[in-house]
Design an enzyme around this catalytic site. Structure first.
Site, mmCIF file in Angstrom:
data_model
loop_
_atom_site.group_PDB
_atom_site.id
_atom_site.type_symbol
_atom_site.label_atom_id
_atom_site.label_comp_id
_atom_site.label_asym_id
_atom_site.label_seq_id
_atom_site.Cartn_x
_atom_site.Cartn_y
_atom_site.Cartn_z
ATOM 1 N N VAL A 251 37.937 33.088 31.278
ATOM 2 C CA VAL A 251 36.534 32.928 31.663
ATOM 3 C C VAL A 251 35.839 31.855 30.823
ATOM 4 O O VAL A 251 35.153 30.980 31.359
ATOM 5 C CB VAL A 251 35.794 34.280 31.536
ATOM 6 N N PHE B 10 31.854 36.290 38.075
ATOM 7 C CA PHE B 10 32.534 36.885 39.229
ATOM 8 C C PHE B 10 33.739 36.073 39.702
ATOM 9 O O PHE B 10 34.247 36.299 40.794
ATOM 10 C CB PHE B 10 31.533 37.050 40.389
ATOM 11 N N LEU B 11 34.187 35.110 38.874
ATOM 12 C CA LEU B 11 35.302 34.272 39.322
ATOM 13 C C LEU B 11 36.581 35.089 39.440
ATOM 14 O O LEU B 11 36.750 36.115 38.790
ATOM 15 C CB LEU B 11 35.509 33.082 38.381
ATOM 16 N N LYS C 108 40.770 47.756 34.602
ATOM 17 C CA LYS C 108 40.013 48.059 33.367
ATOM 18 C C LYS C 108 38.559 48.399 33.671
ATOM 19 O O LYS C 108 37.997 49.320 33.087
ATOM 20 C CB LYS C 108 40.166 46.876 32.398
ATOM 21 N N CYS D 13 41.083 42.895 35.256
ATOM 22 C CA CYS D 13 39.708 43.391 35.437
ATOM 23 C C CYS D 13 39.537 44.597 36.335
ATOM 24 O O CYS D 13 38.910 45.569 35.916
ATOM 25 C CB CYS D 13 38.818 42.247 35.869
ATOM 26 N N LYS E 263 48.734 38.393 41.087
ATOM 27 C CA LYS E 263 48.356 37.743 42.343
ATOM 28 C C LYS E 263 48.869 36.311 42.267
ATOM 29 O O LYS E 263 49.260 35.850 41.178
ATOM 30 C CB LYS E 263 46.839 37.780 42.522
ATOM 31 N N THR F 227 32.425 40.959 30.577
ATOM 32 C CA THR F 227 32.015 42.174 31.285
ATOM 33 C C THR F 227 31.752 43.260 30.243
ATOM 34 O O THR F 227 32.673 43.665 29.518
ATOM 35 C CB THR F 227 33.140 42.596 32.248
HETATM 36 P P1 NAD Z 1 40.962 36.297 27.430
HETATM 37 O O1 NAD Z 1 41.681 37.334 26.682
HETATM 38 O O2 NAD Z 1 41.713 35.343 28.312
HETATM 39 O O3 NAD Z 1 40.105 35.386 26.415
HETATM 40 C C1 NAD Z 1 39.358 35.880 25.361
HETATM 41 C C2 NAD Z 1 39.372 34.839 24.250
HETATM 42 O O4 NAD Z 1 38.453 35.229 23.232
HETATM 43 C C3 NAD Z 1 40.714 34.678 23.544
HETATM 44 O O5 NAD Z 1 41.120 33.327 23.593
HETATM 45 C C4 NAD Z 1 40.449 35.139 22.103
HETATM 46 O O6 NAD Z 1 41.213 34.433 21.143
HETATM 47 C C5 NAD Z 1 38.980 34.829 21.978
HETATM 48 N N1 NAD Z 1 38.299 35.556 20.903
HETATM 49 C C6 NAD Z 1 38.368 36.876 20.578
HETATM 50 N N2 NAD Z 1 37.572 37.136 19.508
HETATM 51 C C7 NAD Z 1 36.980 35.968 19.161
HETATM 52 C C8 NAD Z 1 36.059 35.593 18.163
HETATM 53 N N3 NAD Z 1 35.584 36.479 17.277
HETATM 54 N N4 NAD Z 1 35.666 34.304 18.085
HETATM 55 C C9 NAD Z 1 36.142 33.387 18.951
HETATM 56 N N5 NAD Z 1 37.019 33.691 19.932
HETATM 57 C C10 NAD Z 1 37.435 34.953 20.030
HETATM 58 O O7 NAD Z 1 39.847 37.058 28.282
HETATM 59 P P2 NAD Z 1 39.263 36.683 29.723
HETATM 60 O O8 NAD Z 1 40.223 37.061 30.782
HETATM 61 O O9 NAD Z 1 38.725 35.302 29.681
HETATM 62 O O10 NAD Z 1 38.061 37.738 29.808
HETATM 63 C C11 NAD Z 1 36.929 37.616 28.978
HETATM 64 C C12 NAD Z 1 35.846 38.538 29.516
HETATM 65 O O11 NAD Z 1 35.431 38.089 30.818
HETATM 66 C C13 NAD Z 1 36.259 39.995 29.702
HETATM 67 O O12 NAD Z 1 35.154 40.833 29.420
HETATM 68 C C14 NAD Z 1 36.591 40.087 31.177
HETATM 69 O O13 NAD Z 1 36.405 41.384 31.701
HETATM 70 C C15 NAD Z 1 35.566 39.143 31.776
HETATM 71 N N6 NAD Z 1 35.973 38.537 33.050
HETATM 72 C C16 NAD Z 1 37.237 38.077 33.204
HETATM 73 C C17 NAD Z 1 37.602 37.457 34.412
HETATM 74 C C18 NAD Z 1 38.995 36.950 34.633
HETATM 75 O O14 NAD Z 1 39.289 36.555 35.763
HETATM 76 N N7 NAD Z 1 39.874 36.928 33.656
HETATM 77 C C19 NAD Z 1 36.635 37.284 35.419
HETATM 78 C C20 NAD Z 1 35.338 37.756 35.192
HETATM 79 C C21 NAD Z 1 35.013 38.378 33.998
HETATM 80 C C1 UGA Z 2 38.573 40.198 40.380
HETATM 81 C C2 UGA Z 2 37.315 39.995 41.239
HETATM 82 O O1 UGA Z 2 37.720 39.615 42.558
HETATM 83 C C3 UGA Z 2 36.419 38.908 40.646
HETATM 84 O O2 UGA Z 2 35.223 38.801 41.402
HETATM 85 C C4 UGA Z 2 36.063 39.295 39.210
HETATM 86 O O3 UGA Z 2 35.298 38.289 38.577
HETATM 87 C C5 UGA Z 2 37.338 39.489 38.411
HETATM 88 O O4 UGA Z 2 38.161 40.513 39.051
HETATM 89 C C6 UGA Z 2 37.066 39.940 37.019
HETATM 90 O O5 UGA Z 2 36.081 40.599 36.763
HETATM 91 O O6 UGA Z 2 37.914 39.588 36.223
HETATM 92 P P1 UGA Z 2 40.865 38.880 40.051
HETATM 93 O O7 UGA Z 2 41.263 40.086 39.280
HETATM 94 O O8 UGA Z 2 41.096 37.540 39.468
HETATM 95 O O9 UGA Z 2 39.293 38.968 40.396
HETATM 96 O O10 UGA Z 2 41.627 38.888 41.443
HETATM 97 P P2 UGA Z 2 41.387 39.534 42.886
HETATM 98 O O11 UGA Z 2 41.526 38.471 43.893
HETATM 99 O O12 UGA Z 2 40.165 40.365 42.923
HETATM 100 O O13 UGA Z 2 42.648 40.495 43.005
HETATM 101 C C7 UGA Z 2 42.777 41.640 42.195
HETATM 102 C C8 UGA Z 2 43.970 42.457 42.637
HETATM 103 O O14 UGA Z 2 43.727 43.061 43.903
HETATM 104 C C9 UGA Z 2 45.258 41.670 42.800
HETATM 105 O O15 UGA Z 2 46.327 42.434 42.289
HETATM 106 C C10 UGA Z 2 45.383 41.471 44.295
HETATM 107 O O16 UGA Z 2 46.707 41.329 44.722
HETATM 108 C C11 UGA Z 2 44.786 42.780 44.794
HETATM 109 N N1 UGA Z 2 44.240 42.679 46.167
HETATM 110 C C12 UGA Z 2 43.166 41.891 46.417
HETATM 111 C C13 UGA Z 2 44.808 43.445 47.179
HETATM 112 O O17 UGA Z 2 45.792 44.188 46.963
HETATM 113 N N2 UGA Z 2 44.263 43.370 48.431
HETATM 114 C C14 UGA Z 2 43.191 42.586 48.716
HETATM 115 O O18 UGA Z 2 42.746 42.581 49.902
HETATM 116 C C15 UGA Z 2 42.630 41.828 47.688
#
Ligand code: NAD
Ligand code: UGA
Length: 465
Positions: A11, A152-153, A266, A263, A323, A121
């Site tokens: 993110v 929401f990506l 969790k 996500c 995915k 989140t």
């Molecule tokens: P990630 O584990 O990929 O990245 C987190 C980063 O934070 C790591 O690189 C880590 O080294 C760094 N970090 C931890 N503590 C730190 C500190 N004290 N100072 C500086 N850096 C530090 O996590 P992510 O997947 O990017 O998710 C981050 C948040 O965004 C989570 O709350 C997740 O739920 C939310 N989110 C994720 C997605 C997604 O698609 N992955 C989408 C929407 C929201």
């Molecule tokens: C999801 C949400 O779609 C994002 O909006 C949100 O920001 C993100 O979580 C987050 O908070 O991290 P993501 O986990 O990247 O995004 O992927 P999705 O496309 O939502 O798929 C999640 C899981 O559901 C995958 O395992 C996918 O295969 C499964 N899925 C999705 C299904 O089994 N059926 C579907 O119709 C759609």
């Protein structure tokens, strides 16, 4: 404007690179020195289509810099995005220790007004908690605002999702902070992106409610698919027929081996924990989580029931990430299904287009077990292969675990010759059942256990697969 993004994972890096692309000056911070070193050279530590080019371009144009020094980012930025992880604790609640650590570090370095934004989140109430932490750790009297701006990506389409989101949610209790956030997101205003401006608590809850609703939709169609299998109905047509009702919508009704990723699993659990703490029952989300666990189990059972004894059998697995278009295996269905197959004594030949770390897969399988840790000897039973055909060599069954595009046009005749038995488990329903059956495969999918007459109709009419 100059902003800082703290936490440069999926993110944070996308947020930093996309804001830089919007013309903002961005300092990305991470405590992982190896990550920052490679980012400085324009190399990104995970797979996300288009991200490396975006990062490299913005580094070159001087709008994107990387550092491990949070003080540097605090000094130069008006807005500080916190995008560190909020992983699940043992009881399902979100671990806020990374967020709190960053809040303290921001506070001790603050010398003038800042907007501190949670992009991670975070449970409802975190904004308030951060306000107290920051106030307690300030070295001098400085004004600041807390904003919630959930992300929401989706992985695999992160840049498009960030640049063209369905909405931007801003939770704040200060007009000044809202004005600064709107200014930052100005390019999205120009493309008429809807903005939801609300209080911090509502914004925090919108994120969990959205992910939990998506998870519920998936579990709903997965349960319907199980019924389809029993009654001879076609789940794709059920989903289509439902989805054309605009009140339901067609998205997130694709059945499969259960939702995975970092996500949905969790966040549903964290929301349940939050509700429990407030003595509120969220029965629908509870059921969605349980249905997801059962779906994973039922996929392993589907394979076992069809093949019979798994001991000594080899299973080819295509796709390990949760995915397509990502190398992320956090909470991927593959982890659970492979663990079950290994437990039954099967051997695995795996192929994924981008996920290549055998060690990480083994660790994830070990950590996923309820007390039944993977033994050292069974860990030798997983082989990584160079392509789908090598994976199929001598295997007794092939499993499509993730719907990568490159698996949609496999050379089916060649594949069948390589397999020692023609079991084909299409857990993402990417093939037409009749076609595979005609080629002599013992074909299994999800919610399309269809009668032969329907299959013939299916084939002649083509349908819209
Ligand atoms: P990630 O584990 O990929 O990245 C987190 C980063 O934070 C790591 O690189 C880590 O080294 C760094 N970090 C931890 N503590 C730190 C500190 N004290 N100072 C500086 N850096 C530090 O996590 P992510 O997947 O990017 O998710 C981050 C948040 O965004 C989570 O709350 C997740 O739920 C939310 N989110 C994720 C997605 C997604 O698609 N992955 C989408 C929407 C929201
Ligand atoms: C999801 C949400 O779609 C994002 O909006 C949100 O920001 C993100 O979580 C987050 O908070 O991290 P993501 O986990 O990247 O995004 O992927 P999705 O496309 O939502 O798929 C999640 C899981 O559901 C995958 O395992 C996918 O295969 C499964 N899925 C999705 C299904 O089994 N059926 C579907 O119709 C759609």
């Amino acid at each position: 404007m100059h902003i800082g993004v703290i936490g440069t994972g999926y993110v944070g890096l996308v947020t930093g690179a996309c804001f830089a692309e919007f013309g903002v000056f961005v300092t990305c911070v991470d405590k992982d020195t190896k990550k920052i070193k490679s980012l400085k050279q324009g190399k990104i530590p995970f797979y996300e289509p288009g991200l490396e080019e975006l990062v490299q371009r913005n580094i070159k144009e001087g709008r994107l810099t990387f550092t491990t020094d949070i003080a540097e980012a605090v000094r130069s930025s008006l807005v500080l995005f916190i995008s560190v992880g909020t992983p699940p604790r043992g009881d399902g609640s979100a671990d806020l220790s990374y967020i709190e650590e960053v809040a303290k570090e921001i506070a001790v370095n603050m010398k003038e007004y800042k907007v501190i934004v949670t992009k991670s989140t975070v449970p409802v109430g975190t904004g308030d908690r951060l306000r107290k932490i920051v106030s307690r750790h300030l070295n001098e009297k400085v004004d600041f605002d807390i904003v919630s701006n959930p992300e929401f990506l989706r992985e695999g389409s992160a840049i498009e999702d960030f640049m063209r989101p369905n909405r931007v949610v801003i939770g704040a209790d200060s007009q000044q902070a809202v004005a600064i956030m709107k200014d930052l997101y100005k390019p999205l205003y120009l493309i008429e992106t809807p903005f939801v401006i609300t209080n911090i608590e509502t914004s925090e809850l919108i994120k969990y409610a959205s992910n939990s609703f998506l998870a519920t939709k998936i579990s709903f169609i997965n349960e319907i698919s199980n019924l389809c299998d029993k009654v001879g109905a076609d789940v794709h047509m059920v989903a289509k027929g439902m989805g054309l009702d605009q009140r339901i919508g067609p998205k997130f009704l694709h059945p499969g081996p259960g939702y995975g990723g970092s996500c949905l699993p969790k966040d549903t659990k964290a929301l349940l924990k939050m509700a429990e703490e407030h003595n509120v029952e969220l029965g629908i989300i509870y059921a969605a989580v349980r249905a997801n666990e059962r779906q994973r189990e039922s996929m392993a059972k589907k394979i076992k029931d069809a093949i019979g004894r798994l001991k000594g059998k080899t299973i080819a697995i295509l796709g390990l990430s949760f995915k397509p278009n990502t190398d992320d295996i956090r909470d991927a269905p593959s982890i659970y299904i492979i663990r079950r197959l290994l437990k039954e004594g099967a051997k695995i030949r795996a192929y994924d287009p981008v996920f290549k770390s055998r060690e990480l897969l083994l660790n994830s399988i070990k950590l996923s077990g309820e007390g039944s840790a993977l033994s050292t000897s069974s860990s030798k039973l997983i082989k990584f292969c160079k392509d789908p055909y090598e994976a199929a060599e001598g295997a007794h069954a092939l499993v499509i675990m993730t719907e990568w595009n490159q698996f949609r046009n496999l050379e089916l005749e060649r594949l069948k010759k390589l397999l020692s038995e023609p079991f084909f488990f299409d857990l993402r329903n990417i093939y037409v059942p009749q076609k595979l059956k005609k080629l002599g495969y013992k074909y299994f999918c999800v919610g399309r256990n269809l009668s032969n007459s329907y299959l013939q109709y299916y084939e002649t009419k083509g349908f819209n697969e």
